[in-house]
Scaffold this motif. Structure first.
Motif, PDB file in Angstrom:
ATOM      1  N   CYS A 155      -7.177   9.009   6.299  1.00  0.00           N
ATOM      2  CA  CYS A 155      -8.864   9.190   5.849  1.00  0.00           C
ATOM      3  C   CYS A 155      -8.828   7.930   4.771  1.00  0.00           C
ATOM      4  O   CYS A 155      -8.179   7.755   4.322  1.00  0.00           O
ATOM      5  CB  CYS A 155      -8.726  10.410   4.539  1.00  0.00           C
ATOM      6  SG  CYS A 155      -8.664  11.987   5.693  1.00  0.00           S
ATOM      7  N   ASP A 156     -10.190   7.576   4.998  1.00  0.00           N
ATOM      8  CA  ASP A 156     -10.633   6.529   4.120  1.00  0.00           C
ATOM      9  C   ASP A 156     -10.862   7.046   2.676  1.00  0.00           C
ATOM     10  O   ASP A 156     -10.675   8.215   2.181  1.00  0.00           O
ATOM     11  CB  ASP A 156     -11.875   5.726   4.712  1.00  0.00           C
ATOM     12  CG  ASP A 156     -12.985   6.618   4.399  1.00  0.00           C
ATOM     13  OD1 ASP A 156     -13.074   7.655   3.742  1.00  0.00           O
ATOM     14  OD2 ASP A 156     -13.908   6.031   5.253  1.00  0.00           O
ATOM     15  N   THR A 157     -11.136   6.095   1.813  1.00  0.00           N
ATOM     16  CA  THR A 157     -11.209   6.334   0.378  1.00  0.00           C
ATOM     17  C   THR A 157     -12.100   7.284  -0.011  1.00  0.00           C
ATOM     18  O   THR A 157     -12.162   7.921  -1.016  1.00  0.00           O
ATOM     19  CB  THR A 157     -11.138   5.249  -0.546  1.00  0.00           C
ATOM     20  OG1 THR A 157     -12.441   4.531  -0.209  1.00  0.00           O
ATOM     21  CG2 THR A 157      -9.862   4.332  -0.469  1.00  0.00           C
ATOM     22  N   THR A 158     -13.113   7.658   0.880  1.00  0.00           N
ATOM     23  CA  THR A 158     -14.172   8.555   0.648  1.00  0.00           C
ATOM     24  C   THR A 158     -13.847  10.177   1.045  1.00  0.00           C
ATOM     25  O   THR A 158     -14.663  10.832   1.093  1.00  0.00           O
ATOM     26  CB  THR A 158     -15.676   8.033   1.128  1.00  0.00           C
ATOM     27  OG1 THR A 158     -15.611   7.947   2.685  1.00  0.00           O
ATOM     28  CG2 THR A 158     -15.887   6.652   0.543  1.00  0.00           C
ATOM     29  N   GLY A 159     -12.834  10.033   1.888  1.00  0.00           N
ATOM     30  CA  GLY A 159     -12.489  11.352   2.434  1.00  0.00           C
ATOM     31  C   GLY A 159     -12.693  11.330   4.064  1.00  0.00           C
ATOM     32  O   GLY A 159     -12.466  12.436   4.542  1.00  0.00           O
ATOM     33  N   ARG A 160     -13.345  10.242   4.446  1.00  0.00           N
ATOM     34  CA  ARG A 160     -13.664  10.421   5.932  1.00  0.00           C
ATOM     35  C   ARG A 160     -12.578  10.340   6.677  1.00  0.00           C
ATOM     36  O   ARG A 160     -11.698   9.221   6.626  1.00  0.00           O
ATOM     37  CB  ARG A 160     -14.805   9.430   6.178  1.00  0.00           C
ATOM     38  CG  ARG A 160     -15.328   9.482   7.789  1.00  0.00           C
ATOM     39  CD  ARG A 160     -16.420   8.440   7.954  1.00  0.00           C
ATOM     40  NE  ARG A 160     -16.780   8.065   9.052  1.00  0.00           N
ATOM     41  CZ  ARG A 160     -16.521   7.256   9.948  1.00  0.00           C
ATOM     42  NH1 ARG A 160     -15.907   6.344   9.331  1.00  0.00           N
ATOM     43  NH2 ARG A 160     -16.856   7.303  11.282  1.00  0.00           N
ATOM     44  N   ARG A 161     -12.325  11.353   7.840  1.00  0.00           N
ATOM     45  CA  ARG A 161     -11.303  11.371   8.587  1.00  0.00           C
ATOM     46  C   ARG A 161     -11.327  10.212   9.658  1.00  0.00           C
ATOM     47  O   ARG A 161     -12.467  10.044  10.312  1.00  0.00           O
ATOM     48  CB  ARG A 161     -10.776  12.732   9.358  1.00  0.00           C
ATOM     49  CG  ARG A 161     -10.624  13.628   8.165  1.00  0.00           C
ATOM     50  CD  ARG A 161     -10.558  15.182   9.034  1.00  0.00           C
ATOM     51  NE  ARG A 161      -9.761  15.944   7.998  1.00  0.00           N
ATOM     52  CZ  ARG A 161      -9.309  17.189   8.450  1.00  0.00           C
ATOM     53  NH1 ARG A 161      -9.411  17.699   9.672  1.00  0.00           N
ATOM     54  NH2 ARG A 161      -8.685  17.940   7.525  1.00  0.00           N
ATOM     55  N   GLN A 162     -10.404   9.585  10.064  1.00  0.00           N
ATOM     56  CA  GLN A 162     -10.093   8.320  10.980  1.00  0.00           C
ATOM     57  C   GLN A 162      -9.578   8.984  12.265  1.00  0.00           C
ATOM     58  O   GLN A 162      -8.857   9.857  12.464  1.00  0.00           O
ATOM     59  CB  GLN A 162      -9.462   7.377  10.409  1.00  0.00           C
ATOM     60  CG  GLN A 162      -9.935   6.852   9.081  1.00  0.00           C
ATOM     61  CD  GLN A 162     -11.533   6.357   9.276  1.00  0.00           C
ATOM     62  OE1 GLN A 162     -11.835   5.537   9.864  1.00  0.00           O
ATOM     63  NE2 GLN A 162     -12.456   6.817   8.366  1.00  0.00           N
TER      64      GLN A 162
ATOM     65  N   VAL B  98      -4.569   9.690   2.575  1.00  0.00           N
ATOM     66  CA  VAL B  98      -5.310   8.537   2.108  1.00  0.00           C
ATOM     67  C   VAL B  98      -4.737   7.190   2.583  1.00  0.00           C
ATOM     68  O   VAL B  98      -3.688   6.889   2.437  1.00  0.00           O
ATOM     69  CB  VAL B  98      -5.358   8.465   0.565  1.00  0.00           C
ATOM     70  CG1 VAL B  98      -6.510   7.274   0.145  1.00  0.00           C
ATOM     71  CG2 VAL B  98      -5.991   9.738   0.086  1.00  0.00           C
ATOM     72  N   ALA B  99      -5.847   6.133   3.032  1.00  0.00           N
ATOM     73  CA  ALA B  99      -5.383   5.031   3.547  1.00  0.00           C
ATOM     74  C   ALA B  99      -4.881   4.079   2.745  1.00  0.00           C
ATOM     75  O   ALA B  99      -5.535   4.344   1.443  1.00  0.00           O
ATOM     76  CB  ALA B  99      -6.465   4.283   4.567  1.00  0.00           C
ATOM     77  N   VAL B 100      -3.901   3.254   3.086  1.00  0.00           N
ATOM     78  CA  VAL B 100      -3.638   2.196   1.830  1.00  0.00           C
ATOM     79  C   VAL B 100      -4.202   0.836   2.492  1.00  0.00           C
ATOM     80  O   VAL B 100      -4.065   0.333   3.715  1.00  0.00           O
ATOM     81  CB  VAL B 100      -1.972   2.144   1.925  1.00  0.00           C
ATOM     82  CG1 VAL B 100      -1.711   1.140   1.048  1.00  0.00           C
ATOM     83  CG2 VAL B 100      -1.536   3.521   1.425  1.00  0.00           C
ATOM     84  N   GLY B 101      -4.775  -0.088   1.595  1.00  0.00           N
ATOM     85  CA  GLY B 101      -5.304  -1.174   1.971  1.00  0.00           C
ATOM     86  C   GLY B 101      -6.497  -1.011   3.083  1.00  0.00           C
ATOM     87  O   GLY B 101      -7.191  -0.137   2.985  1.00  0.00           O
ATOM     88  N   GLY B 102      -6.364  -1.753   4.010  1.00  0.00           N
ATOM     89  CA  GLY B 102      -7.381  -1.810   5.185  1.00  0.00           C
ATOM     90  C   GLY B 102      -6.903  -0.998   6.091  1.00  0.00           C
ATOM     91  O   GLY B 102      -7.691  -0.925   7.198  1.00  0.00           O
ATOM     92  N   GLU B 103      -6.001   0.126   6.196  1.00  0.00           N
ATOM     93  CA  GLU B 103      -5.655   0.686   7.340  1.00  0.00           C
ATOM     94  C   GLU B 103      -6.785   1.517   7.735  1.00  0.00           C
ATOM     95  O   GLU B 103      -6.656   1.759   9.105  1.00  0.00           O
ATOM     96  CB  GLU B 103      -4.596   1.989   6.829  1.00  0.00           C
ATOM     97  CG  GLU B 103      -3.144   1.333   6.630  1.00  0.00           C
ATOM     98  CD  GLU B 103      -2.257   2.416   5.880  1.00  0.00           C
ATOM     99  OE1 GLU B 103      -1.066   2.288   6.203  1.00  0.00           O
ATOM    100  OE2 GLU B 103      -2.801   3.180   5.299  1.00  0.00           O
ATOM    101  N   ALA B 104      -7.826   2.098   7.250  1.00  0.00           N
ATOM    102  CA  ALA B 104      -8.818   2.913   7.899  1.00  0.00           C
ATOM    103  C   ALA B 104      -9.825   2.167   8.371  1.00  0.00           C
ATOM    104  O   ALA B 104     -11.007   2.425   9.094  1.00  0.00           O
ATOM    105  CB  ALA B 104      -9.306   3.741   6.778  1.00  0.00           C
ATOM    106  N   ARG B 105      -9.987   0.816   8.363  1.00  0.00           N
ATOM    107  CA  ARG B 105     -10.938  -0.284   8.973  1.00  0.00           C
ATOM    108  C   ARG B 105     -10.704  -0.272  10.180  1.00  0.00           C
ATOM    109  O   ARG B 105      -9.520  -0.259  11.089  1.00  0.00           O
ATOM    110  CB  ARG B 105     -10.604  -1.489   8.287  1.00  0.00           C
ATOM    111  CG  ARG B 105     -11.188  -1.686   6.977  1.00  0.00           C
ATOM    112  CD  ARG B 105     -10.971  -3.118   6.346  1.00  0.00           C
ATOM    113  NE  ARG B 105     -12.164  -3.765   7.169  1.00  0.00           N
ATOM    114  CZ  ARG B 105     -12.319  -5.325   6.787  1.00  0.00           C
ATOM    115  NH1 ARG B 105     -11.656  -5.814   6.219  1.00  0.00           N
ATOM    116  NH2 ARG B 105     -13.171  -5.791   7.315  1.00  0.00           N
TER     117      ARG B 105
END
Length: 188
Positions: free
Chosen positions: A122-129, A167-174
């Motif tokens: 998930c990104d920092t807003t909780g949006r699933r990737q 929760v993603a660390v750094g830019g993992e969710a980009r």
């Protein structure tokens, strides 16, 4: 036949409409294709299925396309699950356009999946990737009837699964949705 402990499905069959229809798997970032970045993230998988067009790679993978074509990510994921030579117990699912997902990311997802049906980044807003680890047997259990998966979003396919959120660390969710995203990642 004993099931494979870990398999991986790389989702690379999208239309990339915002990028003029380019094959994202073959796009280069830091001198390596996005497919190579994805394959590095799943290096511990015993078998890898890539849903998309063939792209040169140094790793043995199975390339396939969902049938009918452009059935969407859920149809691709389920077709990928059917394409393993040996059925995996656990499967890493990763969108090819997430080059900052690494083996460390997939290791965290696998650890978080313990005691659950899987885990999702998930990104920092909780949006699933589109970076997750799923129990293959549980995924088969929520599989819709043939034809109902076409156009089905993955979040609806896995809605009844107990997924731990990581929760993603750094830019993992980009991810790379457009050329500006690629440019921005190239500057990092």
């Amino acid at each position: 036949m004993n099931p494979l402990a870990l398999g991986a499905i790389i989702l690379a069959g999208g239309t990339a409409a915002r990028m003029g229809g380019v094959d994202k798997a073959s796009i280069e970032l830091h001198g390596r294709t996005l497919l190579t970045h994805a394959l590095d993230a799943v290096v511990d998988a015993g078998e890898v299925v890539v849903l998309g067009d063939w792209v040169a790679t140094n790793r043995p993978v199975t390339f396939t396309r969902e049938d009918p074509a452009q059935g969407g990510p859920a149809a691709g994921l389920l077709h990928g699950l059917d394409s393993f030579v040996r059925a995996p117990r656990q499967v890493v699912v990763l969108a090819v356009d997430m080059p900052q997902v690494t083996m460390a990311t997939t290791s965290r997802l696998r650890a978080a999946a313990e005691g659950h049906d899987g885990a999702v980044l998930c990104d920092t807003t909780g949006r699933r990737q589109l970076a997750m680890v799923l129990d293959a047997e549980r995924l088969q259990a929520v599989r819709p009837a043939y034809g109902e998966e076409f156009g089905l979003p993955i979040h609806r396919l896995v809605a009844d699964l107990d997924l731990a959120e990581v929760v993603a660390v750094g830019g993992e969710a980009r991810d790379i949705d457009g050329w500006s995203d690629l440019r921005d990642l190239g500057d990092t």
